[in-house]
Design a protein around this motif. Sequence first.
Motif, PDB file in Angstrom:
ATOM      1  N   SER A   8       0.853  -1.183   0.000  1.00 18.25           N
ATOM      2  CA  SER A   8       0.000   0.000   0.000  1.00 18.25           C
ATOM      3  C   SER A   8       0.887   1.230   0.000  1.00 18.25           C
ATOM      4  O   SER A   8       1.974   1.218   0.557  1.00 18.25           O
ATOM      5  CB  SER A   8      -0.938  -0.019   1.203  1.00 18.25           C
ATOM      6  OG  SER A   8      -0.187  -0.209   2.385  1.00 18.25           O
ATOM      7  N   PHE A   9       0.407   2.267  -0.649  1.00 14.18           N
ATOM      8  CA  PHE A   9       1.246   3.456  -0.750  1.00 14.18           C
ATOM      9  C   PHE A   9       0.414   4.684  -1.067  1.00 14.18           C
ATOM     10  O   PHE A   9      -0.720   4.587  -1.553  1.00 14.18           O
ATOM     11  CB  PHE A   9       2.325   3.283  -1.815  1.00 14.18           C
ATOM     12  CG  PHE A   9       1.778   2.996  -3.193  1.00 14.18           C
ATOM     13  CD1 PHE A   9       1.566   1.696  -3.607  1.00 14.18           C
ATOM     14  CD2 PHE A   9       1.466   4.027  -4.076  1.00 14.18           C
ATOM     15  CE1 PHE A   9       1.061   1.413  -4.867  1.00 14.18           C
ATOM     16  CE2 PHE A   9       0.957   3.753  -5.334  1.00 14.18           C
ATOM     17  CZ  PHE A   9       0.751   2.443  -5.726  1.00 14.18           C
ATOM     18  N   SER A  10       1.034   5.806  -0.767  1.00 18.33           N
ATOM     19  CA  SER A  10       0.453   7.087  -1.120  1.00 18.33           C
ATOM     20  C   SER A  10       1.638   7.994  -1.407  1.00 18.33           C
ATOM     21  O   SER A  10       2.400   8.320  -0.500  1.00 18.33           O
ATOM     22  CB  SER A  10      -0.391   7.612   0.046  1.00 18.33           C
ATOM     23  OG  SER A  10      -0.753   8.947  -0.217  1.00 18.33           O
ATOM     24  N   VAL A  11       1.842   8.327  -2.677  1.00 16.83           N
ATOM     25  CA  VAL A  11       3.019   9.127  -3.042  1.00 16.83           C
ATOM     26  C   VAL A  11       2.602  10.369  -3.816  1.00 16.83           C
ATOM     27  O   VAL A  11       1.716  10.317  -4.668  1.00 16.83           O
ATOM     28  CB  VAL A  11       4.032   8.306  -3.876  1.00 16.83           C
ATOM     29  CG1 VAL A  11       4.694   7.248  -3.035  1.00 16.83           C
ATOM     30  CG2 VAL A  11       3.384   7.673  -5.094  1.00 16.83           C
ATOM     31  N   ARG A  12       3.238  11.472  -3.470  1.00 16.40           N
ATOM     32  CA  ARG A  12       3.028  12.727  -4.183  1.00 16.40           C
ATOM     33  C   ARG A  12       4.393  13.316  -4.510  1.00 16.40           C
ATOM     34  O   ARG A  12       5.230  13.484  -3.611  1.00 16.40           O
ATOM     35  CB  ARG A  12       2.255  13.727  -3.309  1.00 16.40           C
ATOM     36  CG  ARG A  12       0.758  13.515  -3.312  1.00 16.40           C
ATOM     37  CD  ARG A  12       0.068  14.433  -2.340  1.00 16.40           C
ATOM     38  NE  ARG A  12       0.531  14.196  -0.981  1.00 16.40           N
ATOM     39  CZ  ARG A  12       0.174  13.149  -0.237  1.00 16.40           C
ATOM     40  NH1 ARG A  12      -0.637  12.237  -0.731  1.00 16.40           N
ATOM     41  NH2 ARG A  12       0.632  13.005   0.988  1.00 16.40           N
ATOM     42  N   THR A  13       4.623  13.593  -5.790  1.00 18.57           N
ATOM     43  CA  THR A  13       5.918  14.158  -6.165  1.00 18.57           C
ATOM     44  C   THR A  13       5.805  14.808  -7.542  1.00 18.57           C
ATOM     45  O   THR A  13       5.026  14.341  -8.376  1.00 18.57           O
ATOM     46  CB  THR A  13       7.001  13.054  -6.148  1.00 18.57           C
ATOM     47  OG1 THR A  13       8.278  13.643  -5.983  1.00 18.57           O
ATOM     48  CG2 THR A  13       6.994  12.218  -7.414  1.00 18.57           C
ATOM     49  N   PRO A  14       6.536  15.899  -7.783  1.00 19.11           N
ATOM     50  CA  PRO A  14       6.469  16.509  -9.107  1.00 19.11           C
ATOM     51  C   PRO A  14       7.292  15.717 -10.120  1.00 19.11           C
ATOM     52  O   PRO A  14       8.351  15.206  -9.794  1.00 19.11           O
ATOM     53  CB  PRO A  14       7.096  17.897  -8.880  1.00 19.11           C
ATOM     54  CG  PRO A  14       7.952  17.760  -7.681  1.00 19.11           C
ATOM     55  CD  PRO A  14       7.405  16.641  -6.851  1.00 19.11           C
ATOM     56  N   GLY A  63       2.937  -4.810   3.864  1.00 21.26           N
ATOM     57  CA  GLY A  63       2.442  -5.259   5.157  1.00 21.26           C
ATOM     58  C   GLY A  63       2.656  -4.155   6.176  1.00 21.26           C
ATOM     59  O   GLY A  63       2.271  -3.015   5.947  1.00 21.26           O
ATOM     60  N   ALA A  64       3.312  -4.506   7.276  1.00 18.13           N
ATOM     61  CA  ALA A  64       3.555  -3.509   8.301  1.00 18.13           C
ATOM     62  C   ALA A  64       4.928  -2.858   8.135  1.00 18.13           C
ATOM     63  O   ALA A  64       5.297  -1.973   8.895  1.00 18.13           O
ATOM     64  CB  ALA A  64       3.458  -4.157   9.676  1.00 18.13           C
ATOM     65  N   ASP A  65       5.692  -3.328   7.142  1.00 14.36           N
ATOM     66  CA  ASP A  65       7.060  -2.847   6.961  1.00 14.36           C
ATOM     67  C   ASP A  65       7.056  -1.543   6.168  1.00 14.36           C
ATOM     68  O   ASP A  65       6.558  -1.482   5.044  1.00 14.36           O
ATOM     69  CB  ASP A  65       7.872  -3.925   6.229  1.00 14.36           C
ATOM     70  CG  ASP A  65       9.334  -3.558   6.155  1.00 14.36           C
ATOM     71  OD1 ASP A  65       9.750  -2.616   6.866  1.00 14.36           O
ATOM     72  OD2 ASP A  65      10.059  -4.221   5.386  1.00 14.36           O
ATOM     73  N   GLU A  66       7.630  -0.510   6.752  1.00 11.94           N
ATOM     74  CA  GLU A  66       7.618   0.799   6.132  1.00 11.94           C
ATOM     75  C   GLU A  66       8.864   0.966   5.240  1.00 11.94           C
ATOM     76  O   GLU A  66       9.988   0.869   5.709  1.00 11.94           O
ATOM     77  CB  GLU A  66       7.639   1.864   7.234  1.00 11.94           C
ATOM     78  CG  GLU A  66       6.902   3.113   6.865  1.00 11.94           C
ATOM     79  CD  GLU A  66       6.627   3.970   8.092  1.00 11.94           C
ATOM     80  OE1 GLU A  66       7.549   4.099   8.916  1.00 11.94           O
ATOM     81  OE2 GLU A  66       5.510   4.497   8.213  1.00 11.94           O
TER      82      GLU A  66
END
Lengths: 246, 272
Positions: A8-14, A63-66
């Motif tokens: 799972s992810f949430s990324v914001r970048t130009p 999973g729980a690993d960041e």
Amino acid sequence: MNEPGDLSFSVRTPLGTLALDVSLQVAAEAPLVVVGPNGAGKSSLLLTLLGALPVREGWIQIGADELLNTQSGVDCPIELRRIGYVPQDYALFPHLTVRQNLEFAVRGSAVPATRFERREQVEAILHDLQLSSLAERRATALSGGEKQRVALGRALASRPRVLLLDEPLAALDAQARYEVRLFLAEYLETLRLPTLIVTHDPNDAQVLGKRVAVIEAGSCSRTLTWAELCQAPTSRFVSEFVGRER
Amino acid sequence: MTRIGLAHRVQTLALGTLAALLLAFLVIPMGCLMLGTSWGEFSAGLRHPLASPALKLSLWTSALALVIVVTLGTPLAWLLALRRGRVSQLVETLVVLPVAIPPAVAGLALLLAFGKKGPFSNWFSPEGGSLALTTSAVVLAEVFVSSAFFLQAALAAFRRIDARLLIVARSLGASPFQLFFRIALPLAGPGLVGGAILCFARALGEFGATLMFAGNLQGKTQTLPLAIYTAMESDLRAAQALSILLLAVALALFFGVRFAERRSHASVEGRL
């Protein structure tokens, strides 16, 4: 909500003139296909997940690993993310044989192994992907479909936790594409690894993905099934994309 | 139709004339060097007492300089090729600058750094030693003037490697050594060989910095170019014979570079 092992992810970048802004979740049992117009940021999304492109703001978890969290300053380097990556055109190591390509990946694997175990692993992958007879060939002397299998095998040889495939079938001619697509769909089914596939081909989206995400102008935050996508096309791109089906 | 044809021919002729002038100017001196001597004179020139020690000194000091440059320069070029920041651009400019520095200036700079008044003088002996006028000085001068040739070629060779190969290798968990030795070196190999040949050729021809920093001591610091310079005063034949020898070596090295370049392109395109 977040199952162990899910990506799972949430990324914001130009990205140049574009602002990539994608939040998604990929489960092991449902490969996710990412579609979108050219230049919408599909391949760049894979590179940000891989750690090859910087992310300005966001987080990535398996999973729980960041792997990444810009707020707490976590940024796991590419080498330690354990994400299997198959780029467009496969990027096989041209100076190595098929076996050496796989050996390189097995050696980099995070799971420690003796020399004997490593050789066993390479043999198992060669066998699984029907590459045994090609083992001593140079990577440059393979057909498109063969290269595709080697690239997939190489990515798997490093024991990844997640698989990213960038246009896995685009480099193939029509006949090979059909066969490799079916093979890939079956193979991914047995793997049960969270898999994210970028494609511009509606057939890929239909056959390979249990879920579909549409990226337009860098943004995307929800996934649909193919049927849902067909029923309610949310944009002109989507209605053209699924058009063949209607 | 004919007017256009005539104009084309005149223009081609004009360009060709300019090109031919420079070509002639480059070829004529080399031709005179080769042809203005007989075989007897040539072999007599090679037996000149300065020749043999200078040739030996030139060959082994250049070889040692090459080993030093390749051993230290390959990691430097690789690290520079990986980074694209402002610092690495500055470093890149610094390390290729010796190409543009006049050799005499390089010699003076080396003298100031490693001579009697240099910052390291008490490393060599407690009362203040110096590397100047030693065979080590010959090697240092050669390293200084030739390294940029290798570094430029190595940088170009490393940068030609498809970036995706490096990303994939890293995603597979490759360590920095695995990335360098298993992927980067083999793919850049032919380009590195080409750079090494150029570097060796430059070291072999080194004159100005050596003269300033190492001097012109027969058997100790007198390399082949310095021997040619010395022989010219007394025996033009010997100078000519030694020059032909150097020219022949340069020619052989040049073919080596061409060969390496072809292999380099083949390796990047995966035809090797």
